[in-house]
Design an enzyme around this catalytic site. Structure first.
Site, PDB file in Angstrom:
ATOM      1  N   ILE A 163     -37.255 -17.804  35.368  1.00 57.05           N
ATOM      2  CA  ILE A 163     -37.967 -16.548  35.162  1.00 57.05           C
ATOM      3  C   ILE A 163     -37.372 -15.500  36.088  1.00 57.05           C
ATOM      4  CG2 ILE A 163     -40.202 -15.408  35.481  1.00 57.05           C
ATOM      5  CD1 ILE A 163     -41.401 -18.340  34.967  1.00 57.05           C
ATOM      6  N   LYS A 164     -37.089 -14.340  35.511  1.00 52.81           N
ATOM      7  CA  LYS A 164     -36.599 -13.245  36.349  1.00 52.81           C
ATOM      8  C   LYS A 164     -37.623 -12.116  36.352  1.00 52.81           C
ATOM      9  CE  LYS A 164     -33.157  -9.684  36.855  1.00 52.81           C
ATOM     10  NZ  LYS A 164     -32.199  -8.828  36.129  1.00 52.81           N
ATOM     11  N   VAL A 165     -38.066 -11.749  37.538  1.00 50.22           N
ATOM     12  CA  VAL A 165     -38.952 -10.587  37.685  1.00 50.22           C
ATOM     13  C   VAL A 165     -38.407  -9.706  38.805  1.00 50.22           C
ATOM     14  CG1 VAL A 165     -41.068 -11.654  36.790  1.00 50.22           C
ATOM     15  CG2 VAL A 165     -40.465 -11.932  39.200  1.00 50.22           C
TER      16      VAL A 165
END
Lengths: 306, 306, 306, 306, 306
Positions: free
Chosen positions: D203-205
């Site tokens: 997950i990229k945030v």
């Protein structure tokens, strides 16, 4: 059409089937003069393919016309009419809705050099022709028996998925079976059992003789003291082999014989608890008048009136 | 259902399987009186197809009814019930959710002239009938062995993709195998190993005799001084051949024999570390009372109580 | 992982392959102690299927466990591990990412009555198991050779489309080939060439003897004065036959033999310019300690250090 | 590549994934200077699509060349390189096997009048280009958010079935979100949680600010006395929101800023327990020399050495 | 697992479903402390998607971990656990076979600007994760209600064909509905009826208030003198609207409230003849100890013991 308790009990045996398939079984079981009794008489006309038109229809020339058979089945008050693709295509519109039909999907012909059949009808054909069921023949014992069973499985699975019923002609022949063995009581019971295991809703076998073909079966039957001395008892044995009566089994009339011979045999078939008869050559090779008389008596036998 | 550590360890061996398949393996491993022990007893009823109804059911007539077997497996507290299409179709609704079922997809019959089987059930059938697994038979050694393996692979891959478990009956026969060779210890170990390599989750083989069929195997076993003098040791050898115990292996009861013979054999099978037994004819060909008593003792053997 | 110039030159030979396939070839070529050298040693374990577990694993019982082989290949610093479906399924999660794997899609067993194999793995299996390549065997010369080639083609085409590499075991046998002919130098060169023509990326053949099987080949070789007197020269001839070195060719160790015999053979194989060895029985049928010592020397031979 | 215990523990969190997907996750986790630590730094280059080539590459003209970015990621010892279709197509052969790649399947451009993206890559593209993962962006909060999620689901399911890993950029924007809300800590935690629920593996945030956008979230956080006063604590909060650390979360570097600003932010991200950083503009908009120096320090931060 | 008569009667209402679907319904109805009673308590955890992780899990931080909810549902002896894709993926292997699971296929989030949901799970996901049912939400009254119904139909048809059960959350909102109307008794009865008409096996609605939203409904109810003065009577009315009790209806607990409020409401729900409760926030937002105590009392209420 108020479904009778007797028919409801029969339908309840088809536990895994969708309501569509049960509806089509109900159509057959509720139609005609035997409608609601749990008994059925079916007119099958695939002998043209199997034996050629001359052997089949020359004795009664109006029978060359496909409409003849539709009309005969209707006028005799039978439960259903079974025939191959072309026979149904030639009358399906004229007789739409008049009688439940069964599309026979495969047949052999008298030229055949192998114990096998051609599959020349489809589930899609059955739907577009308004049929209630598909019909199929297997030859347990034949060299190609497993291929026939696999063909049946595919068509049967497809038919069930679209709510059709499935009728299986289970006719042992070929391989190591002797000629007498083809109608031996153990082999016939086996044939009915195989048909049930393969997932058929209605099973058609031949009336069994008192011959026992297989040594191991003989030993088992003797040890269990199973009485197979009369046709009635042999029929009961076949019914038991078809899931203890949980599957509908009908018996063919076999080779054409005299009227009394036919009727006597059917009396014993009925007494043995069979669900009914499927009568081809013995009916349409007579004049229409004689055929109607014969079928009238057969229906009465299953009504317990003759 | 709190999954036991023993069952969790078994499930962990199925490294590449999706949680759906593990769920179905867990259903079988956690069900019945042996639930949670890592052991299992399965009731298989495909003998009607293989040997005909007379040899199969005449010794105990209530067994002609498909419901009889569902009820027997449930009342005996077994882990699962395995049967062909028609047998499950005739009871799947009445017994929905009552016991894990295994749909046997192929069978041979006693008329067969080749060492092969008909494939007459599908993965879709297994799903609509609520089964936890599919079952399949191969004949290592038969002329058609590779075709059977290829049929298996297709069905197995399809089953795994929808979260079903896969049971493989690996029964050597045909080709150059002698009759004694079919149950030879080297051939049985080979059969179990082949089943594991083909991707089966649960493997069914026959209890091995002390015969060694293949010369090269004989040399290797003698050189390695593998002790195969007792059934217990032979069972342990077969388990080792099934990925050193990473695959579940169950053993058939073989031909019907006396109660004591059956039990003694199973005691050795259990002592050898087998995961369990699959007991058909030896159970349903007795009266229900005797069958329940026999199965009770078998379950106790695997519980270490008999 | 910085791709070496030597590996880049090898990859450049696979002109028509997609970057996915080259990536997987690079994974194999860059992995282990020979990573980057353009040489490779592969551990193949399909002997359990081919010869049975007793002949394969009784000499070194820990080898019954599929994890043993993964660990052996990793600890020996090999380039890849090749095995059939069940063997990979039993360890693919525990060893995910630890070593490139090759899913062997077909196998024969020692019961076989025909020169053919069962195809029991799929390209989809290779993807879900994280493999870098599929493996396949053909028997040039066998009655079923063209069917095997056609099966290969379908799987190979499918594999290339999803970026997998393709390894082809090309083992002449059957048909008119004499036993000696199966490893004849002309037949081996032919086998390697056929594999290249069939589109394989990595070709596995057996070390060729100095026997020449085919008359026309003999004439041509003699006329051209090709020197095939040493194994080294024969290896060079096989490499030439595999597109003048444009395809990776690895050689099997053949039947188990003494350590010195194995090593001497591999020295000549390496000297002849082969890309490497694929060593099954000769490694896993020894104790782990001996196997690691042997593989260490083999790796050193390809490193030019032994 | 001996998989470290730390990486094995991370892989074990992906319970339902096939070994193929775990293999690709392992490839990313084991590659580069951070290989085996459970930390990762990824170079993403999709800014050309998002902002145009001038804004993206004019500051460092060599970056116009797709090969530049492959080489930068390799030379910096990063774990993976992520880019859209054309960028990978232009270098996938030259750099086959040199570094794990992530094919970004959708992008927006600076002309966009809606908060949506074009999907212009496929799972088949990822396979033929040898990628280890697909990448996708969703905009939680945007009017089209559900359509984007549904597009993601289809591609994600397809990717998992063929053993690829799935990276999800979860960037809240649009709808009722304020500009500050896009990086608010509650909204970022929500974005990470949504990505985990949608089935993403990585997950990229964006690094969260101390702004809390949603009233109900504010109440809940205050009532629970969650300390969000430092970036480190906010990072820890986001990790917790991604299944209590069961999913890999990496943080972007955000808008280009001074070197010290970047490094200080990453120190806090690392201290908060993040799995790593994904650094695009902050690296490739500098000279190659400066970028390598910056990335060297970032890698050292995650190694605990800077 | 001997299926109780009460459960058999419930299963018999699902007349047209295949045995596979009934097996999965039986699994839910026979599991946990209420197994066999015809009553059920389900733990649903999709609030993270709907409201974000802070509002959902900050009150009880262990609930950020997906394993927490599996364990809570198991330890409380509930019938089933319902959650979205990522939540099940993160625990499906650890808890394989331990409790029936329901894969929720669509969700909305608190950023949503429309009354709609993203569909981000599939029937294939449900099979590979070992689920017994799929779950889906529709918003009767919303502008997109028909699209949602159509999405449901496709998934429902697919699920039924592979033997899964179907749970439908029927939550009126949007369009001309007032806020009070969303839980009005006529609207809730309508919602339950719509779900039954759409083919759901298990229907989830909210406990109805005594508000009547629609004028025509009001007239009809008044004319028929339907007593809706107590929650018990309104529940009975909703059950009647769901095919006179032929479909399973469970009621949500609604917004978190005091323990006594929850229990009192559930006592009336049980008294009204509901099949059970589906309790999310009210359970997992308490400490595990308090949640187990609360769920224990709820189970006892449905057992008629509290």
């Amino acid at each position: 059409m108020r479904i009778t308790q007797r028919v409801k009990r029969i339908l309840a045996n088809y536990e895994s089937d969708c309501p569509g398939t049960k509806t089509n079984l109900a159509r057959i079981l509720m139609h005609g003069r035997l409608g609601g009794t749990g008994k059925m008489v079916i007119l099958p006309v695939d002998q043209g393919f199997e034996h050629g038109p001359d052997r089949s229809f020359a004795p009664n020339p109006p029978a060359y016309d496909p409409h003849y058979h539709y009309q005969l089945a209707i006028d005799a008050g039978l439960n259903a009419y079974a025939a191959p693709l072309g026979m149904l295509e030639a009358g399906a519109d004229s007789f739409a809705g008049a009688i439940p039909t069964i599309l026979k999907l495969n047949s052999s012909d008298s030229h055949a050099t192998v114990k096998d059949q051609a599959v020349y009808g489809s589930v899609q054909d059955a739907l577009r022709l308004g049929c209630s069921a598909i019909g199929f023949t297997i030859y347990p014992g034949a060299d190609d028996q497993f291929e026939m069973m696999e063909e049946f499985r595919e068509l049967s699975e497809e038919a069930k998925a679209v709510g059709l019923a499935v009728v299986l002609w289970s006719y042992p022949r070929g391989g190591d079976l002797s000629k007498a063995g083809e109608t031996a009581v153990d082999v016939t019971a086996y044939a009915a059992h195989l048909a049930a295991l393969l997932g058929a809703h209605i099973i058609k076998v031949k009336p069994p003789t008192d011959h026992v073909e297989q040594d191991e079966a003989k030993k088992a039957l003797e040890k269990a003291k199973v009485d197979l001395s009369t046709l009635e008892k042999r029929i009961a044995h076949v019914m038991q082999s078809a899931f203890a009566g949980r599957r509908i089994v009908v018996f063919s009339g076999g080779a054409a014989k005299g009227t009394e011979g036919v009727l006597e045999e059917i009396r014993q078939i009925a007494a043995g608890g069979a669900n009914g008869s499927i009568i081809g050559r013995n009916s349409f090779q007579r004049s229409r008048e004689d055929a109607l008389a014969l079928l009238d008596t057969i229906v009465k036998i299953y009504q317990g009136k003759a």
